[in-house]
Design a protein around this motif. Sequence first.
Motif, mmCIF file in Angstrom:
data_model
loop_
_atom_site.group_PDB
_atom_site.id
_atom_site.type_symbol
_atom_site.label_atom_id
_atom_site.label_comp_id
_atom_site.label_asym_id
_atom_site.label_seq_id
_atom_site.Cartn_x
_atom_site.Cartn_y
_atom_site.Cartn_z
ATOM 1 N N ASN A 1 3.895 6.041 -5.340
ATOM 2 C CA ASN A 1 3.810 6.203 -6.793
ATOM 3 C C ASN A 1 2.687 7.155 -7.199
ATOM 4 O OD1 ASN A 1 5.933 4.449 -7.129
ATOM 5 N ND2 ASN A 1 4.677 2.689 -7.694
ATOM 6 N N TYR B 1 2.124 1.934 -3.448
ATOM 7 C CA TYR B 1 1.132 2.579 -4.317
ATOM 8 C C TYR B 1 0.988 4.049 -3.963
ATOM 9 C CZ TYR B 1 -3.126 3.985 -6.604
ATOM 10 O OH TYR B 1 -4.016 4.676 -7.380
ATOM 11 N N TRP B 2 0.883 4.359 -2.667
ATOM 12 C CA TRP B 2 0.698 5.760 -2.254
ATOM 13 C C TRP B 2 1.875 6.626 -2.692
ATOM 14 C CZ3 TRP B 2 -0.791 3.568 3.142
ATOM 15 C CH2 TRP B 2 -2.150 3.215 3.133
ATOM 16 N N LEU C 1 -4.813 -0.671 -4.218
ATOM 17 C CA LEU C 1 -3.527 -0.665 -3.516
ATOM 18 C C LEU C 1 -2.660 -1.865 -3.868
ATOM 19 C CD1 LEU C 1 -4.638 0.458 0.069
ATOM 20 C CD2 LEU C 1 -3.688 1.874 -1.751
ATOM 21 N N ARG D 1 -2.663 -3.594 -6.738
ATOM 22 C CA ARG D 1 -2.387 -3.796 -8.164
ATOM 23 C C ARG D 1 -0.871 -3.926 -8.373
ATOM 24 N NH1 ARG D 1 -6.053 1.093 -10.788
ATOM 25 N NH2 ARG D 1 -8.111 0.110 -10.559
ATOM 26 N N SER E 1 0.830 -1.205 0.000
ATOM 27 C CA SER E 1 0.000 0.000 0.000
ATOM 28 C C SER E 1 0.867 1.260 0.000
ATOM 29 C CB SER E 1 -0.942 0.007 1.211
ATOM 30 O OG SER E 1 -0.203 -0.073 2.417
ATOM 31 N N GLN F 1 -0.739 -0.524 -11.791
ATOM 32 C CA GLN F 1 -1.306 0.407 -10.825
ATOM 33 C C GLN F 1 -2.110 1.507 -11.504
ATOM 34 O OE1 GLN F 1 2.160 1.713 -8.636
ATOM 35 N NE2 GLN F 1 1.883 0.164 -7.042
#
Length: 251
Positions: free
Chosen positions: A14, A11-12, A29, A31, A8, A97
């Motif tokens: 990126n 992702y945050w 999150l 992906r 997670s 993502q």
Amino acid sequence: MSQLSDMSTNYWKNAKQQGLPFTMDPRVLYRGYFANTLNNAGCVMTQFFLNGAIKNALTGGVPRELSNSEKIGAAVGSGVLSSVVASPLELMMVQQQVKGTGLLETAVSLIKGGPVLARGMIGMMGREGIFCGCYLGIMPVVREHIRANYPDGMGKSDDSARLFATFVAGPIGSFCSHPPDTFKTCLQGDIEGNKYKGYASTYRTLVAERGITSLWAGMPWRVFRQFCAIFLFDKINTDLAPLIFPHAFKK
């Protein structure tokens, strides 16, 4: 397990770099989870192997203590070279993502794109060269210095010296490696080049839209993970490697 708990934050980080909205939806999150797992496992494994190979090349196979500059140089070189393996996998993760496509579908699409597989690789080389230079180069150099010069204080044990060395190598690795990581993420998230066409134009776009601090967008999500990684990688390299390869550590 680390990827399961840390995905997670990946992702945050990126999303912040690309200016995408924040989300708590686990379907978003996670992906690219499998691509990221392959990337991290392959990247670290390759870096450890290449670091040893470069050190061996520097010494010509003759047992001797490397200089500090040789240790750091070998670490930087292993990080740069490992990007040839890691960058396509990270490209796959970032594309998943952004677009929400599956692993196989994304892989086939990227392979058909040919040269697009190298998109963001120079940024990846910069990021991994700096980060690897910190955890396989600066980290052991600082730890050894602390052990030798402060044996009754912060260098009284390997782990205490390692902890203090982490607070030297960690900030350097996180702060200096983040701008190339931001360039890489933006370029890999926009393989069509609709917004981010190249490194120079990506820099101009980011600064024009969000200011110079945008080059460090999402860095807080990396800092904690990198501090833990730098500490653990150094301990593994110091304690586990001699057990697995005892012949290589004979005096």
